[in-house]
Design a protein around this motif. Structure first.
Motif, short mmCIF file in Angstrom:
data_model
loop_
_atom_site.label_atom_id
_atom_site.label_comp_id
_atom_site.label_asym_id
_atom_site.label_seq_id
_atom_site.Cartn_x
_atom_site.Cartn_y
_atom_site.Cartn_z
N SER A 10 0.74 -1.18 -0.10
CA SER A 10 0.16 0.08 0.05
C SER A 10 0.79 1.13 0.07
O SER A 10 1.74 1.38 0.79
CB SER A 10 -0.74 0.11 1.35
OG SER A 10 -1.70 1.03 1.16
N ALA A 11 0.67 2.24 -0.85
CA ALA A 11 1.45 3.36 -1.15
C ALA A 11 0.50 4.48 -1.44
O ALA A 11 -0.25 4.19 -2.15
CB ALA A 11 2.46 3.19 -1.94
N THR A 12 1.07 5.78 -1.34
CA THR A 12 0.23 6.76 -1.75
C THR A 12 0.83 7.22 -3.21
O THR A 12 1.92 6.68 -3.65
CB THR A 12 0.63 8.14 -0.88
OG1 THR A 12 2.06 8.52 -1.00
CG2 THR A 12 0.05 8.05 0.67
N ARG A 18 7.96 8.82 -5.61
CA ARG A 18 9.43 9.16 -5.02
C ARG A 18 10.24 7.76 -5.16
O ARG A 18 11.39 7.71 -5.57
CB ARG A 18 9.34 9.40 -3.51
CG ARG A 18 8.66 10.49 -3.26
CD ARG A 18 8.32 10.90 -1.71
NE ARG A 18 9.77 11.03 -1.17
CZ ARG A 18 9.89 10.86 0.36
NH1 ARG A 18 8.79 10.67 0.94
NH2 ARG A 18 10.96 10.77 0.82
N PHE A 19 9.24 6.67 -5.31
CA PHE A 19 9.88 5.31 -5.43
C PHE A 19 10.48 5.28 -7.05
O PHE A 19 11.64 4.95 -7.42
CB PHE A 19 9.23 4.03 -5.45
CG PHE A 19 9.66 2.68 -5.75
CD1 PHE A 19 10.53 2.27 -5.01
CD2 PHE A 19 9.19 2.15 -7.01
CE1 PHE A 19 10.97 0.92 -5.47
CE2 PHE A 19 9.80 0.98 -7.17
CZ PHE A 19 10.71 0.33 -6.51
N LYS A 28 19.24 6.04 -5.82
CA LYS A 28 19.65 7.00 -5.04
C LYS A 28 18.46 7.82 -4.60
O LYS A 28 17.48 8.19 -5.60
CB LYS A 28 20.45 8.10 -5.54
CG LYS A 28 21.97 7.69 -5.49
CD LYS A 28 22.94 8.73 -6.19
CE LYS A 28 24.34 8.26 -6.08
NZ LYS A 28 25.40 9.11 -6.27
N THR A 29 18.03 8.22 -3.50
CA THR A 29 17.00 9.13 -3.09
C THR A 29 17.09 10.47 -3.44
O THR A 29 18.32 10.97 -3.98
CB THR A 29 16.89 9.21 -1.45
OG1 THR A 29 18.15 9.62 -0.70
CG2 THR A 29 17.09 7.51 -0.90
N VAL A 105 8.98 10.36 -14.91
CA VAL A 105 8.32 9.31 -14.17
C VAL A 105 6.77 9.58 -14.12
O VAL A 105 6.50 10.66 -13.85
CB VAL A 105 8.89 9.17 -12.71
CG1 VAL A 105 8.21 8.12 -11.78
CG2 VAL A 105 10.22 8.79 -12.71
N ALA A 106 5.80 8.39 -14.37
CA ALA A 106 4.49 8.81 -14.20
C ALA A 106 4.01 7.66 -13.29
O ALA A 106 4.49 6.57 -13.29
CB ALA A 106 3.92 8.74 -15.63
N VAL A 107 2.92 8.07 -12.39
CA VAL A 107 2.15 7.14 -11.52
C VAL A 107 0.74 7.43 -11.87
O VAL A 107 0.35 8.29 -12.24
CB VAL A 107 2.66 7.50 -10.14
CG1 VAL A 107 4.12 7.16 -10.05
CG2 VAL A 107 2.27 8.51 -9.66
N LYS A 108 0.10 6.25 -11.30
CA LYS A 108 -1.29 6.42 -11.33
C LYS A 108 -2.08 5.50 -10.36
O LYS A 108 -1.61 4.21 -10.28
CB LYS A 108 -1.75 5.87 -12.71
CG LYS A 108 -3.40 5.87 -13.09
CD LYS A 108 -3.67 5.41 -14.32
CE LYS A 108 -3.92 3.82 -14.22
NZ LYS A 108 -5.11 3.31 -13.27
N HIS A 109 -2.73 5.87 -9.59
CA HIS A 109 -3.54 5.30 -8.70
C HIS A 109 -4.94 4.66 -9.38
O HIS A 109 -5.40 5.47 -10.36
CB HIS A 109 -4.03 6.03 -7.63
CG HIS A 109 -3.13 5.90 -6.36
ND1 HIS A 109 -3.50 5.99 -5.04
CD2 HIS A 109 -1.85 5.30 -6.21
CE1 HIS A 109 -2.59 5.81 -4.08
NE2 HIS A 109 -1.47 5.15 -4.85
#
Length: 156
Positions: A10-12, A18-19, A28-29, A105-109
């Motif tokens: 589970s993640a926002t 960020r990942f 690297k962070t 980077v792209a994310v989708k919930h």
């Protein structure tokens, strides 16, 4: 000991971004701390060994796409080594997409109960957003006086 998610993690969306950015930055962070060895990220990006790539080509998932899908599967990532892209996807359509060639980077919930129905449309939207990004923020050559990228004003 390792965490066992059982049915998944589970993640926002922010955590997913960020990942993805950490993977784009070779482990690297944002603070510059190496938390995933560079060699591990490089192995993922290459799709693993030739045997990994061959096994994925022979997998049911690839065969359902007609075979010869040009994708490898390594450490929970689907990789397109020639394109410099790799993705993670969740059971209900969540995505983390990393594009190393475009520094993107792209994310989708999602909570789509049948994520396979929308996956082609979602991939199209990711690729379309990269085209738009390239038109709005073109890569510029670094000058001697300037460090980093210059941001062009959008005509939209």
């Amino acid at each position: 000991k390792f965490v066992d998610y059982g049915g998944g993690g589970s993640a926002t969306a922010r955590d997913m971004l960020r990942f993805g950015k950490m993977m784009l930055d070779m482990g690297k962070t944002a603070d510059g701390v190496q938390i995933v060895p560079r060699e591990v990220v490089q192995d993922i990006m290459a799709g693993g060994t030739d045997k990994n790539i061959e096994e994925y080509e022979n997998s049911r998932e690839c065969q359902n796409k007609g075979g010869n899908c040009g994708v490898a599967y390594r450490n929970m990532f689907r990789i397109k080594p020639d394109m410099g892209n790799y993705d993670q996807s969740g059971i209900h359509g969540q995505w983390v997409h990393v594009d190393t060639k475009n520094d993107y980077v792209a994310v989708k919930h999602s909570s789509n109960s049948n994520s396979t129905q929308m996956s082609l449309l979602e991939l199209f939207a990711i690729n379309l957003s990269k085209v738009g990004l390239q038109r709005i923020i073109p890569k510029s050559k670094k000058s001697k006086k300037s460090k980093g990228r210059k941001v062009a004003k959008s005509g939209y």
